[in-house]
Design a protein around this motif. Structure first.
Motif, PDB file in Angstrom:
ATOM      1  N   UNK A 133     -11.244 -16.750   6.080  1.00 56.50           N
ATOM      2  CA  UNK A 133     -12.400 -16.932   6.795  1.00 56.50           C
ATOM      3  C   UNK A 133     -13.276 -15.739   6.224  1.00 56.50           C
ATOM      4  N   UNK A 134     -12.884 -14.749   5.393  1.00 54.70           N
ATOM      5  CA  UNK A 134     -13.667 -13.835   5.328  1.00 54.70           C
ATOM      6  C   UNK A 134     -14.205 -13.749   3.688  1.00 54.70           C
TER       7      UNK A 134
ATOM      8  N   UNK B  68     -15.649  -7.609  -4.474  1.00 55.58           N
ATOM      9  CA  UNK B  68     -15.345  -8.573  -5.824  1.00 55.58           C
ATOM     10  C   UNK B  68     -15.417  -9.880  -5.366  1.00 55.58           C
ATOM     11  N   UNK B  69     -14.832 -10.229  -4.082  1.00 50.88           N
ATOM     12  CA  UNK B  69     -14.957 -11.492  -3.659  1.00 50.88           C
ATOM     13  C   UNK B  69     -16.509 -11.926  -3.262  1.00 50.88           C
ATOM     14  N   UNK B  70     -17.207 -11.118  -2.790  1.00 48.47           N
ATOM     15  CA  UNK B  70     -18.622 -11.473  -2.724  1.00 48.47           C
ATOM     16  C   UNK B  70     -19.461 -11.814  -3.952  1.00 48.47           C
ATOM     17  N   UNK B  71     -19.020 -11.032  -5.109  1.00 50.43           N
ATOM     18  CA  UNK B  71     -19.741 -11.307  -6.482  1.00 50.43           C
ATOM     19  C   UNK B  71     -19.038 -12.572  -6.849  1.00 50.43           C
ATOM     20  N   UNK B  72     -17.765 -12.886  -6.636  1.00 48.09           N
ATOM     21  CA  UNK B  72     -17.232 -13.946  -7.242  1.00 48.09           C
ATOM     22  C   UNK B  72     -17.915 -15.487  -6.515  1.00 48.09           C
ATOM     23  N   UNK B  73     -18.298 -15.142  -5.233  1.00 48.84           N
ATOM     24  CA  UNK B  73     -18.738 -16.437  -4.439  1.00 48.84           C
ATOM     25  C   UNK B  73     -20.373 -16.478  -4.830  1.00 48.84           C
ATOM     26  N   UNK B  74     -20.976 -15.345  -5.265  1.00 46.70           N
ATOM     27  CA  UNK B  74     -22.428 -15.254  -5.512  1.00 46.70           C
ATOM     28  C   UNK B  74     -22.659 -15.955  -6.982  1.00 46.70           C
ATOM     29  N   UNK B  75     -21.546 -15.664  -7.965  1.00 44.48           N
ATOM     30  CA  UNK B  75     -21.736 -16.210  -9.097  1.00 44.48           C
ATOM     31  C   UNK B  75     -21.536 -17.858  -9.191  1.00 44.48           C
ATOM     32  N   UNK B  76     -20.582 -18.249  -8.527  1.00 43.66           N
ATOM     33  CA  UNK B  76     -20.376 -19.601  -8.583  1.00 43.66           C
ATOM     34  C   UNK B  76     -21.512 -20.318  -7.417  1.00 43.66           C
ATOM     35  N   UNK B  77     -22.042 -19.545  -6.435  1.00 43.76           N
ATOM     36  CA  UNK B  77     -23.201 -20.323  -5.913  1.00 43.76           C
ATOM     37  C   UNK B  77     -24.411 -20.319  -6.823  1.00 43.76           C
ATOM     38  N   UNK B  78     -24.851 -19.294  -7.806  1.00 47.29           N
ATOM     39  CA  UNK B  78     -25.856 -19.197  -8.758  1.00 47.29           C
ATOM     40  C   UNK B  78     -25.636 -20.418  -9.490  1.00 47.29           C
TER      41      UNK B  78
ATOM     42  N   UNK C 137     -25.419 -20.724   1.893  1.00 43.73           N
ATOM     43  CA  UNK C 137     -24.457 -20.714   0.868  1.00 43.73           C
ATOM     44  C   UNK C 137     -23.481 -19.962   0.717  1.00 43.73           C
ATOM     45  N   UNK C 138     -23.651 -18.616   1.043  1.00 48.44           N
ATOM     46  CA  UNK C 138     -22.860 -17.605   1.020  1.00 48.44           C
ATOM     47  C   UNK C 138     -22.129 -17.382   2.303  1.00 48.44           C
ATOM     48  N   UNK C 139     -20.828 -17.462   2.609  1.00 53.40           N
ATOM     49  CA  UNK C 139     -20.344 -17.336   3.707  1.00 53.40           C
ATOM     50  C   UNK C 139     -19.222 -16.298   3.830  1.00 53.40           C
ATOM     51  N   UNK C 140     -19.003 -15.647   2.770  1.00 53.23           N
ATOM     52  CA  UNK C 140     -18.336 -14.310   2.935  1.00 53.23           C
ATOM     53  C   UNK C 140     -18.896 -13.202   3.718  1.00 53.23           C
ATOM     54  N   UNK C 141     -17.860 -12.444   4.465  1.00 51.48           N
ATOM     55  CA  UNK C 141     -18.389 -11.202   5.302  1.00 51.48           C
ATOM     56  C   UNK C 141     -18.168 -10.346   4.831  1.00 51.48           C
ATOM     57  N   UNK C 142     -19.183  -9.405   5.516  1.00 53.44           N
ATOM     58  CA  UNK C 142     -19.261  -7.839   4.630  1.00 53.44           C
ATOM     59  C   UNK C 142     -19.285  -7.295   6.257  1.00 53.44           C
TER      60      UNK C 142
END
Length: 152
Positions: A42-43, A101-111, A125-130
């Motif tokens: 989820x996160x 780290x997870x947010x950056x990885x999600x953003x890189x794939x998203x872009x 598109x970015x569903x990670x939680x902070x």
């Protein structure tokens, strides 16, 4: 024996095939940049790339990724020169930093899939939680990495 590639290095794991990738990375490979967050997918703290797609590694069994290419935050760029990492620094995104780290990885794939996103694209598109709520800085960093000016 399960074989795949992590950050460009072929690996073979003699672990049960139902072992979550997260634990193979952290415990067997000592790649601790991939974080344990919720364990339920989820996160997004555990986000890695599998064959270029963002995946939550706590939900992926190693037996299901035979022959794939896995990239962790440690393999995104050896020197922190990836455009998303540079934008994260420029926008001073992290607060506590645990999810980053997870947010950056999600953003890189998203872009990779959405090279010129709008703010609405990022929101969807970015569903990670902070937990620290750095979402405005995350959005600005993603726009910066894309070379997209901040909207109105």
């Amino acid at each position: 024996m399960t074989r795949f590639t992590i950050n460009g290095n072929p690996v073979a794991f003699d672990l049960p095939p139902e072992t979550p990738l997260l634990w193979a990375l952290r415990d067997a490979m000592n790649l601790t940049g991939t974080k344990f967050g919720c364990g339920a997918g989820l996160c997004g703290a555990c986000t890695v790339h599998i064959d270029g797609q963002a995946q939550r590694s706590c939900q992926v069994n190693i037996g299901d990724i035979e022959g794939t290419f896995v990239t962790t935050i440690e393999g995104l760029s050896r020197d922190g020169s990836h455009p998303v990492q540079q934008a994260w620094i420029a926008e001073q995104v992290p607060q506590c930093g645990y999810c980053q780290p997870g947010m950056i990885m999600a953003a890189a794939a998203f872009l990779k899939d959405t090279p010129k996103p709008t703010e609405d694209d990022i929101k969807a598109g970015i569903t990670n939680l902070c937990r620290c709520g750095t979402y405005p800085r995350i959005k600005k960093a993603i726009l910066r990495a894309a070379g997209t000016p901040k909207e109105g």
